[in-house]
Design a protein around this motif. Structure first.
Motif, PDB file in Angstrom:
ATOM      1  N   THR A  85       0.853  -1.188   0.000  1.00 50.13           N
ATOM      2  CA  THR A  85       0.000   0.000   0.000  1.00 50.13           C
ATOM      3  C   THR A  85       0.891   1.241   0.000  1.00 50.13           C
ATOM      4  OG1 THR A  85      -0.183   0.222   2.413  1.00 50.13           O
ATOM      5  CG2 THR A  85      -1.754  -1.241   1.326  1.00 50.13           C
ATOM      6  N   GLY A  86       0.403   2.297  -0.645  1.00 52.50           N
ATOM      7  CA  GLY A  86       1.248   3.485  -0.801  1.00 52.50           C
ATOM      8  C   GLY A  86       2.442   3.199  -1.685  1.00 52.50           C
ATOM      9  N   GLY A  87       2.300   2.218  -2.568  1.00 51.12           N
ATOM     10  CA  GLY A  87       3.435   1.749  -3.354  1.00 51.12           C
ATOM     11  C   GLY A  87       3.778   2.583  -4.565  1.00 51.12           C
ATOM     12  N   ALA A  88       3.039   3.654  -4.817  1.00 55.50           N
ATOM     13  CA  ALA A  88       3.300   4.458  -6.012  1.00 55.50           C
ATOM     14  C   ALA A  88       4.406   5.482  -5.816  1.00 55.50           C
ATOM     15  CB  ALA A  88       2.015   5.168  -6.456  1.00 55.50           C
ATOM     16  N   SER A  89       4.785   5.753  -4.559  1.00 60.70           N
ATOM     17  CA  SER A  89       5.808   6.772  -4.313  1.00 60.70           C
ATOM     18  C   SER A  89       6.451   6.539  -2.952  1.00 60.70           C
ATOM     19  CB  SER A  89       5.200   8.181  -4.361  1.00 60.70           C
ATOM     20  OG  SER A  89       4.227   8.341  -3.334  1.00 60.70           O
ATOM     21  N   GLY A  90       7.519   7.281  -2.680  1.00 59.46           N
ATOM     22  CA  GLY A  90       8.151   7.276  -1.365  1.00 59.46           C
ATOM     23  C   GLY A  90       8.678   5.921  -0.941  1.00 59.46           C
ATOM     24  N   LEU A  91       8.509   5.616   0.353  1.00 57.40           N
ATOM     25  CA  LEU A  91       9.005   4.352   0.900  1.00 57.40           C
ATOM     26  C   LEU A  91       8.338   3.154   0.237  1.00 57.40           C
ATOM     27  CD1 LEU A  91       9.183   5.206   4.718  1.00 57.40           C
ATOM     28  CD2 LEU A  91      11.013   5.312   3.012  1.00 57.40           C
ATOM     29  N   GLY A  92       7.055   3.283  -0.050  1.00 58.42           N
ATOM     30  CA  GLY A  92       6.333   2.187  -0.686  1.00 58.42           C
ATOM     31  C   GLY A  92       6.876   1.863  -2.061  1.00 58.42           C
ATOM     32  N   GLU A  93       7.189   2.886  -2.834  1.00 57.24           N
ATOM     33  CA  GLU A  93       7.762   2.661  -4.162  1.00 57.24           C
ATOM     34  C   GLU A  93       9.087   1.908  -4.063  1.00 57.24           C
ATOM     35  OE1 GLU A  93       9.829   5.105  -7.842  1.00 57.24           O
ATOM     36  OE2 GLU A  93       8.569   6.201  -6.427  1.00 57.24           O
ATOM     37  N   PRO A 143      23.826   7.954  10.783  1.00 62.28           N
ATOM     38  CA  PRO A 143      24.456   8.920   9.887  1.00 62.28           C
ATOM     39  C   PRO A 143      23.727  10.266   9.923  1.00 62.28           C
ATOM     40  CG  PRO A 143      24.050   6.825   8.759  1.00 62.28           C
ATOM     41  CD  PRO A 143      23.294   6.788  10.042  1.00 62.28           C
ATOM     42  N   SER A 144      24.466  11.348   9.811  1.00 67.84           N
ATOM     43  CA  SER A 144      23.886  12.686   9.921  1.00 67.84           C
ATOM     44  C   SER A 144      23.279  13.110   8.592  1.00 67.84           C
ATOM     45  CB  SER A 144      24.961  13.685  10.355  1.00 67.84           C
ATOM     46  OG  SER A 144      24.385  14.966  10.540  1.00 67.84           O
ATOM     47  N   ARG A 145      22.148  12.518   8.293  1.00 68.12           N
ATOM     48  CA  ARG A 145      21.453  12.770   7.028  1.00 68.12           C
ATOM     49  C   ARG A 145      20.056  12.170   7.119  1.00 68.12           C
ATOM     50  NH1 ARG A 145      21.246   7.748   4.782  1.00 68.12           N
ATOM     51  NH2 ARG A 145      22.989   6.301   5.119  1.00 68.12           N
ATOM     52  N   TYR A 146      19.282  12.349   6.058  1.00 67.22           N
ATOM     53  CA  TYR A 146      18.005  11.660   5.956  1.00 67.22           C
ATOM     54  C   TYR A 146      18.246  10.216   5.520  1.00 67.22           C
ATOM     55  CZ  TYR A 146      15.965  16.344   5.993  1.00 67.22           C
ATOM     56  OH  TYR A 146      15.617  17.619   6.330  1.00 67.22           O
ATOM     57  N   GLY A 147      17.361   9.331   5.941  1.00 68.53           N
ATOM     58  CA  GLY A 147      17.448   7.967   5.463  1.00 68.53           C
ATOM     59  C   GLY A 147      17.130   7.894   3.982  1.00 68.53           C
ATOM     60  N   GLN A 148      17.692   6.918   3.315  1.00 68.95           N
ATOM     61  CA  GLN A 148      17.397   6.681   1.905  1.00 68.95           C
ATOM     62  C   GLN A 148      16.316   5.602   1.794  1.00 68.95           C
ATOM     63  OE1 GLN A 148      18.690   8.558  -0.621  1.00 68.95           O
ATOM     64  NE2 GLN A 148      19.537   9.714   1.123  1.00 68.95           N
ATOM     65  N   PRO A 149      15.335   5.783   0.909  1.00 64.21           N
ATOM     66  CA  PRO A 149      14.257   4.797   0.785  1.00 64.21           C
ATOM     67  C   PRO A 149      14.760   3.368   0.600  1.00 64.21           C
ATOM     68  CG  PRO A 149      13.672   6.768  -0.416  1.00 64.21           C
ATOM     69  CD  PRO A 149      15.084   6.975   0.065  1.00 64.21           C
ATOM     70  N   LYS A 150      15.876   3.191  -0.093  1.00 67.45           N
ATOM     71  CA  LYS A 150      16.420   1.847  -0.294  1.00 67.45           C
ATOM     72  C   LYS A 150      16.827   1.211   1.029  1.00 67.45           C
ATOM     73  CE  LYS A 150      17.923  -1.456  -3.094  1.00 67.45           C
ATOM     74  NZ  LYS A 150      18.704  -2.334  -2.219  1.00 67.45           N
ATOM     75  N   SER A 154      13.595  -0.222   2.398  1.00 63.57           N
ATOM     76  CA  SER A 154      13.157  -1.425   1.696  1.00 63.57           C
ATOM     77  C   SER A 154      14.117  -2.594   1.920  1.00 63.57           C
ATOM     78  CB  SER A 154      12.978  -1.147   0.200  1.00 63.57           C
ATOM     79  OG  SER A 154      14.154  -0.654  -0.390  1.00 63.57           O
ATOM     80  N   ASP A 155      15.402  -2.304   2.140  1.00 57.90           N
ATOM     81  CA  ASP A 155      16.337  -3.376   2.488  1.00 57.90           C
ATOM     82  C   ASP A 155      15.937  -4.042   3.801  1.00 57.90           C
ATOM     83  OD1 ASP A 155      17.881  -3.033   0.241  1.00 57.90           O
ATOM     84  OD2 ASP A 155      19.474  -1.909   1.239  1.00 57.90           O
ATOM     85  N   LEU A 156      15.475  -3.222   4.765  1.00 61.90           N
ATOM     86  CA  LEU A 156      15.026  -3.780   6.037  1.00 61.90           C
ATOM     87  C   LEU A 156      13.769  -4.618   5.849  1.00 61.90           C
ATOM     88  CD1 LEU A 156      15.227  -4.114   9.065  1.00 61.90           C
ATOM     89  CD2 LEU A 156      14.080  -1.904   9.344  1.00 61.90           C
TER      90      LEU A 156
END
Length: 252
Positions: free
Chosen positions: A11-19, A217-224, A227-229
């Motif tokens: 769900t929510g798979g069209a964008s962001g973390l879901g994509e 890490p001093s940054r935003y998380g990356q969506p990948k 999804s790896d988790l």
């Protein structure tokens, strides 16, 4: 549980973390159905990834039970040679279009609260329940009798108590994890939740990058990374009934 050759709903798979989850699951050899209200983005993603691997049944409002039922049945028919083994429930909203109350209407009104709870918490459970209903029909895939897995998405804002509507809805999703895991455990269905911190997604981008970065890490998380988790959770049977913080040590 393996991913290769099985079907998953996102769900929510069209964008962001879901994509990102859709992409990672397909990379692992899964068939994926996208449940989303954004027809344009979902259709574009299906065209890119291939209709033999990725499916969009039509716009799905996760708060409407009939729409979810129909989308699940369409998914089962579309990937009829595969078996549905789980769902990753990442759809949700941060703010409501309704008006607030009080000074400058900045306080959370009942209509705002109700709307966010309905989309985030009730919408999550609606899809979780419909997917669980289908997973019950599966033959176990290993010596532990596993039939499938449901992964929800909470937030550190819910765990740390920030934003009345959104935070409460995400706290509810976190609180749902263990009771639902206990209810479904006798049936061989696992339930896990991931509570991300700030990730580089359209939601953060719309806030003009004012969200704090992680400590390290001093940054935003990356969506990948999210999804790896998800992929690791699907594969690790002993992960059940827990909420995993994915926040680089940041507390909201």
């Amino acid at each position: 549980m393996k991913i290769l050759g099985y079907t998953f709903i996102v769900t929510g798979g069209a964008s962001g973390l879901g994509e990102s989850v859709v992409r990672s699951l397909i990379e692992q050899g899964a068939f994926v159905a996208i449940f989303d209200i954004n027809v344009k983005l979902a259709t574009t993603l299906v065209e890119e990834l291939g209709k033999n691997k990725c499916y969009f049944p039509s716009s799905v409002d996760v708060t409407v039970e009939d729409q979810v039922n129909i989308a699940v049945q369409k998914t089962l028919q579309y990937f009829s040679t595969s078996t549905l083994r789980g769902a990753i429930l990442s759809s949700g909203i941060v703010f409501s279009p309704m008006d607030g109350y009080g000074p400058d209407k900045t306080l959370t009104s009942y209509s705002q609260f109700e709307h966010i709870i309905r989309v985030n918490l009730l919408g999550t459970y609606c899809v979780a329940q419909k997917v669980a209903q289908e997973l019950l029909r599966n033959e176990p895939v290993n010596d532990d009798g596993e039939r499938g897995v449901i992964i929800t998405v909470s937030s550190i804002l819910g765990l740390d108590g920030t934003l009345v509507g959104y935070g409460t809805s995400k706290a509810g999703i976190a609180g749902l994890t263990l009771p639902l895991a206990k209810e479904l455990a006798p049936q061989g269905i696992r339930v896990m939740s991931i509570a991300p911190g700030p990730f580089d997604t359209p939601i953060v981008q719309r806030q003009n990058n004012t969200a704090p970065t992680c400590l390290y890490p001093s940054r935003y998380g990356q969506p990948k990374e999210f999804s790896d988790l998800v992929v690791q959770v699907i594969g690790m049977r002993m992960l059940n009934g827990s909420v995993i913080r994915l926040d680089g040590a940041l507390k909201a």
